[in-house]
Design a protein around this motif. Sequence first.
Motif, PDB file in Angstrom:
ATOM      1  N   THR B 128      22.557  74.489 101.186  1.00 10.62           N
ATOM      2  CA  THR B 128      21.368  75.020 100.535  1.00 10.62           C
ATOM      3  C   THR B 128      21.244  74.516  99.109  1.00 10.62           C
ATOM      4  O   THR B 128      20.177  74.574  98.521  1.00 10.62           O
ATOM      5  CB  THR B 128      21.367  76.552 100.526  1.00 10.62           C
ATOM      6  N   PHE B 129      22.340  74.027  98.546  1.00 10.95           N
ATOM      7  CA  PHE B 129      22.282  73.538  97.176  1.00 10.95           C
ATOM      8  C   PHE B 129      21.885  72.064  97.139  1.00 10.95           C
ATOM      9  O   PHE B 129      21.514  71.536  96.094  1.00 10.95           O
ATOM     10  CB  PHE B 129      23.640  73.737  96.510  1.00 10.95           C
ATOM     11  N   ASP B 131      20.217  68.614  97.018  1.00  9.95           N
ATOM     12  CA  ASP B 131      18.909  68.173  96.539  1.00  9.95           C
ATOM     13  C   ASP B 131      18.420  67.014  97.409  1.00  9.95           C
ATOM     14  O   ASP B 131      19.002  66.698  98.438  1.00  9.95           O
ATOM     15  CB  ASP B 131      18.973  67.788  95.057  1.00  9.95           C
ATOM     16  N   ARG B 132      17.328  66.393  96.957  1.00 10.82           N
ATOM     17  CA  ARG B 132      16.694  65.360  97.780  1.00 10.82           C
ATOM     18  C   ARG B 132      17.633  64.225  98.149  1.00 10.82           C
ATOM     19  O   ARG B 132      17.471  63.583  99.184  1.00 10.82           O
ATOM     20  CB  ARG B 132      15.475  64.795  97.038  1.00 10.82           C
ATOM     21  N   SER B 135      18.986  64.674 101.503  1.00  3.94           N
ATOM     22  CA  SER B 135      18.054  65.053 102.562  1.00  3.94           C
ATOM     23  C   SER B 135      18.398  64.465 103.924  1.00  3.94           C
ATOM     24  O   SER B 135      18.389  65.192 104.928  1.00  3.94           O
ATOM     25  CB  SER B 135      16.636  64.655 102.177  1.00  3.94           C
ATOM     26  N   VAL B 138      21.284  66.418 105.396  1.00  3.19           N
ATOM     27  CA  VAL B 138      20.926  67.802 105.689  1.00  3.19           C
ATOM     28  C   VAL B 138      20.018  67.847 106.915  1.00  3.19           C
ATOM     29  O   VAL B 138      20.152  68.724 107.778  1.00  3.19           O
ATOM     30  CB  VAL B 138      20.240  68.453 104.472  1.00  3.19           C
ATOM     31  N   ASP B 139      19.120  66.892 106.986  1.00  2.00           N
ATOM     32  CA  ASP B 139      18.217  66.834 108.119  1.00  2.00           C
ATOM     33  C   ASP B 139      19.001  66.642 109.419  1.00  2.00           C
ATOM     34  O   ASP B 139      18.676  67.245 110.450  1.00  2.00           O
ATOM     35  CB  ASP B 139      17.271  65.653 107.924  1.00  2.00           C
TER      36      ASP B 139
END
Lengths: 212, 212
Positions: B128-129, B131-132, B135, B138-139
Amino acid sequence: MPVDTTADPGAARPASSALTERQEARRRRILQASARLAGRGGFDAVQMREVAECSQVALGTLYRYFPSKVHLLVATMQDQLEHLHATLRRRPPAGDTASARVAETLMRAFRALQREPHLADAMVRALTFADRSVSPEVDQVSRQTTAIILDAMGTPDPTPGQLAAVRVIEHTWHSALITWLSGRASIAQVRTDIETACRLIDHTDPGPGGAS
Amino acid sequence: MPVDTTADPGAARPASSALTERQEARRRRILQASARLAGRGGFDAVQMREVAECSQVALGTLYRYFPSKVHLLVATMQDQLEHLHATLRRRPPAGDTASARVAETLMRAFRALQREPHLADAMVRALTFADRSVSPEVDQVSRQTTAIILDAMGTPDPTPGQLAAVRVIEHTWHSALITWLSGRASIAQVRTDIETACRLIDHTDPGPGGAS
DNA sequence: ATCAAGTCTGAAACTTGTTCTAGATTAACG
DNA sequence: CGTTAATCTAGAACAAGTTTCAGACTTGAT
């Protein structure tokens, strides 16, 4: 292990009566500087030394008022949420069903955040990164959010099932916000997610009692 | 602004064929050390210097494999999720309805996390921390989670409405996990939230097309 | 075997959150 | 006023994430 014999201005919230006028002013300057820095640059742009400098306060004093960067940003969020709630109260949503009103309210809040995406980033990241030491403050934010949603529902006496739905809506709201902020979801996607979650308000058949 | 003429071992994922055996071994040592340190102490206990030392790798090398602490922990989560998915596949959920199967699966995953709360803390906070710049990774985690849920549903060809429900369930899953990890919600509360969200799967009347 | 290119190592340096200290300032009280 | 305790300030110091660099080691091609 110092026993902290000093009064903590952050803790003395009851009526702000425990704080000198100059202390209130300091606190406000700090929160303003925090929001301003967050507005351009997001979480990383809020640097404690710079917040201290901008608010004309020594670094040690900043840490006396807000014991960590996360505390500071969560307090900033409390501040902004209060504004938001007041604004929303002035123009209540006009949907026919509770779920439509809630969805409309959340999308309105979302548009407010869109106007300051960096500020939103800083606040939301702080909120989800917060550890146990910030629980009381984060909980306060959560209660405020719940209050906003319940206001939008307009249901004076929500059923347990509706309260459960509100919890899921809040989860969805936070999480969707994060995915949008990190560029992994479009605004349309966020709207769809919120509307999907809001549908739970109307389909509120059984209470959540099955867990007991 | 260096142009990075060097090959990045982290980027060369296609078939792990671009990595020497010793490089694969390094990568695995690093991920193991990360998970071990996270297991006792959570996010803060994963210190890059210590990870480097434990995995017998220089600090610079660690950063070549994983460009930040968050990247490292998200990769750790990818790893763990693969294990989990494999485990779940071996014993599929046995509920009658799709929503029951999904809820059962998520609660099973939740119990797995409960066994290593510190590890869960580290991974979820990183997620959750992020950043882009994280991405893509995380995706990937998100897609893996979606796959697990769709597997549990057992629906070969889910409707748009059901996919929308799955998104909300994922949001609820992540957010509920966070509230539990920071001590703001009980396990019973988490179960209730998950079950509430899962109810959306069955109530899948209109598609999400209303947004267009 | 040798060369070139890429990779790894060890260590120092830099950044930013956080803590600590010594002295100046303020507030409350007599 | 003068005293006393609390607060504030400036700045050093410390911790952990991140970057950088010079030199040693691998690898692949010839």
